[in-house]
Scaffold this motif. Sequence first.
Motif, mmCIF file in Angstrom:
data_model
loop_
_atom_site.group_PDB
_atom_site.id
_atom_site.type_symbol
_atom_site.label_atom_id
_atom_site.label_comp_id
_atom_site.label_asym_id
_atom_site.label_seq_id
_atom_site.Cartn_x
_atom_site.Cartn_y
_atom_site.Cartn_z
ATOM 1 N N THR A 1 0.844 -1.277 -0.154
ATOM 2 C CA THR A 1 0.112 -0.009 -0.068
ATOM 3 C C THR A 1 0.753 1.348 0.004
ATOM 4 N N LEU A 2 0.244 2.105 -0.882
ATOM 5 C CA LEU A 2 1.242 3.328 -0.830
ATOM 6 C C LEU A 2 0.536 4.328 0.127
ATOM 7 N N THR A 3 1.193 4.799 1.290
ATOM 8 C CA THR A 3 0.670 5.754 2.062
ATOM 9 C C THR A 3 1.572 7.111 1.952
ATOM 10 N N PHE B 1 5.008 21.213 -10.454
ATOM 11 C CA PHE B 1 4.856 19.825 -10.123
ATOM 12 C C PHE B 1 3.180 19.621 -10.127
ATOM 13 N N HIS B 2 2.867 18.662 -10.856
ATOM 14 C CA HIS B 2 1.322 18.139 -10.956
ATOM 15 C C HIS B 2 1.307 16.815 -10.404
ATOM 16 N N GLN B 3 0.360 16.678 -9.675
ATOM 17 C CA GLN B 3 -0.309 15.299 -9.024
ATOM 18 C C GLN B 3 -1.611 15.339 -9.012
ATOM 19 N N ASP B 4 -2.209 14.188 -9.067
ATOM 20 C CA ASP B 4 -3.995 14.317 -8.780
ATOM 21 C C ASP B 4 -4.156 14.152 -7.176
ATOM 22 N N ASN B 5 -5.547 14.056 -6.799
ATOM 23 C CA ASN B 5 -5.699 13.977 -5.533
ATOM 24 C C ASN B 5 -5.740 12.773 -4.765
ATOM 25 N N ALA B 6 -4.821 11.923 -5.267
ATOM 26 C CA ALA B 6 -4.910 10.379 -4.542
ATOM 27 C C ALA B 6 -4.279 10.845 -3.119
ATOM 28 N N LEU B 7 -4.970 9.943 -2.102
ATOM 29 C CA LEU B 7 -4.647 10.177 -0.821
ATOM 30 C C LEU B 7 -3.141 10.313 -0.203
ATOM 31 N N PRO B 8 -2.397 9.503 -0.846
ATOM 32 C CA PRO B 8 -1.086 9.588 -0.502
ATOM 33 C C PRO B 8 -0.527 11.295 -0.932
ATOM 34 N N HIS B 9 -0.960 11.658 -2.208
ATOM 35 C CA HIS B 9 -0.681 13.020 -2.511
ATOM 36 C C HIS B 9 -1.087 13.966 -1.836
ATOM 37 N N THR B 10 -2.181 13.877 -1.101
ATOM 38 C CA THR B 10 -2.642 14.909 -0.237
ATOM 39 C C THR B 10 -2.489 14.761 1.130
ATOM 40 N N ALA B 11 -1.824 13.854 1.589
ATOM 41 C CA ALA B 11 -1.501 13.438 2.978
ATOM 42 C C ALA B 11 -0.667 14.755 3.519
ATOM 43 N N ARG B 12 -0.740 15.042 4.639
ATOM 44 C CA ARG B 12 0.005 16.213 5.269
ATOM 45 C C ARG B 12 1.428 15.878 5.041
ATOM 46 N N VAL B 13 2.204 14.788 5.502
ATOM 47 C CA VAL B 13 3.562 14.532 5.197
ATOM 48 C C VAL B 13 4.082 15.017 3.742
ATOM 49 N N ALA B 14 3.220 14.637 2.925
ATOM 50 C CA ALA B 14 3.635 14.643 1.444
ATOM 51 C C ALA B 14 3.146 16.245 1.056
ATOM 52 N N THR C 1 3.245 23.789 -7.012
ATOM 53 C CA THR C 1 2.409 22.595 -7.508
ATOM 54 C C THR C 1 1.271 23.397 -8.123
ATOM 55 N N LEU C 2 0.748 22.527 -9.073
ATOM 56 C CA LEU C 2 -0.204 22.880 -9.896
ATOM 57 C C LEU C 2 -1.734 22.575 -9.088
ATOM 58 N N PRO C 3 -2.450 23.720 -8.748
ATOM 59 C CA PRO C 3 -3.639 23.181 -7.650
ATOM 60 C C PRO C 3 -4.505 22.365 -8.611
ATOM 61 N N TRP C 4 -5.118 21.285 -7.898
ATOM 62 C CA TRP C 4 -6.080 20.480 -8.686
ATOM 63 C C TRP C 4 -7.312 20.184 -7.868
ATOM 64 N N PRO C 5 -8.458 20.799 -8.144
ATOM 65 C CA PRO C 5 -9.618 20.601 -7.523
ATOM 66 C C PRO C 5 -10.195 19.538 -7.269
ATOM 67 N N ASP C 6 -10.952 19.121 -6.230
ATOM 68 C CA ASP C 6 -11.431 17.726 -5.825
ATOM 69 C C ASP C 6 -12.612 17.653 -6.933
ATOM 70 N N ARG C 7 -12.678 16.376 -7.196
ATOM 71 C CA ARG C 7 -13.681 15.681 -8.221
ATOM 72 C C ARG C 7 -13.600 16.443 -9.736
ATOM 73 N N SER C 8 -12.456 16.819 -9.988
ATOM 74 C CA SER C 8 -12.241 17.627 -11.214
ATOM 75 C C SER C 8 -11.877 16.444 -12.243
ATOM 76 N N PRO C 9 -12.138 16.469 -13.472
ATOM 77 C CA PRO C 9 -11.654 15.506 -14.484
ATOM 78 C C PRO C 9 -10.293 15.344 -14.543
ATOM 79 N N ASP C 10 -9.927 14.149 -14.892
ATOM 80 C CA ASP C 10 -8.257 14.031 -14.879
ATOM 81 C C ASP C 10 -7.833 14.349 -16.146
ATOM 82 N N LEU C 11 -7.145 15.601 -16.572
ATOM 83 C CA LEU C 11 -6.567 15.692 -17.615
ATOM 84 C C LEU C 11 -5.237 15.537 -17.784
ATOM 85 N N SER C 12 -4.618 14.821 -17.046
ATOM 86 C CA SER C 12 -3.194 14.633 -17.101
ATOM 87 C C SER C 12 -2.795 13.773 -18.101
#
Length: 142
Positions: A20-22, A47-60, A69-80
């Motif tokens: 598991t990626l934490t 830097f662009h990353q999506d809103n996967a839980l490890p990406h949004t974790a406080r430690v990250a 980082t490129l702001p990425w809104p929740d529930r946005s289409p994944d354009l990456s």
Amino acid sequence: MVWGSITYASRFTLIVLRGTLTGYRYVDDILRPHVGPFLYSLLGAIFHQDNALPHTARVAQDFLHNVQTLPWPDRSPDLSPIEHVWDQLKRQMPLCHSVRDLEVDVQDLGVHLPQDNIRRLIKTMPDRVAACFAAGVGPTRY
């Protein structure tokens, strides 16, 4: 789990992580040894990353506090564009008989994916964004 990163001029060797990626593993196994040194060597990199839980974790988020980082809104289409890279790699994957075969094959495919394919995908970003605005909440051709 396979992690990868692309830029217009290059890409990382794909990193295969078992388990598991934490947020902590994301920092210790990906950001600190790979992403950080690369980003700090580029002036003006975003830097662009999506809103996967490890990406949004406080430690990250704490690790990336000095990185733009490129702001990425929740529930946005994944354009990456990397999503299309993943799709290309999945379609080329041979049948694997072990996890080790899978690791070797995915890394080999990643190395041999033409950089021109990645550049074409990145060049479509303005069209992707425009298509999302035009479609509203509907689907796009991307």
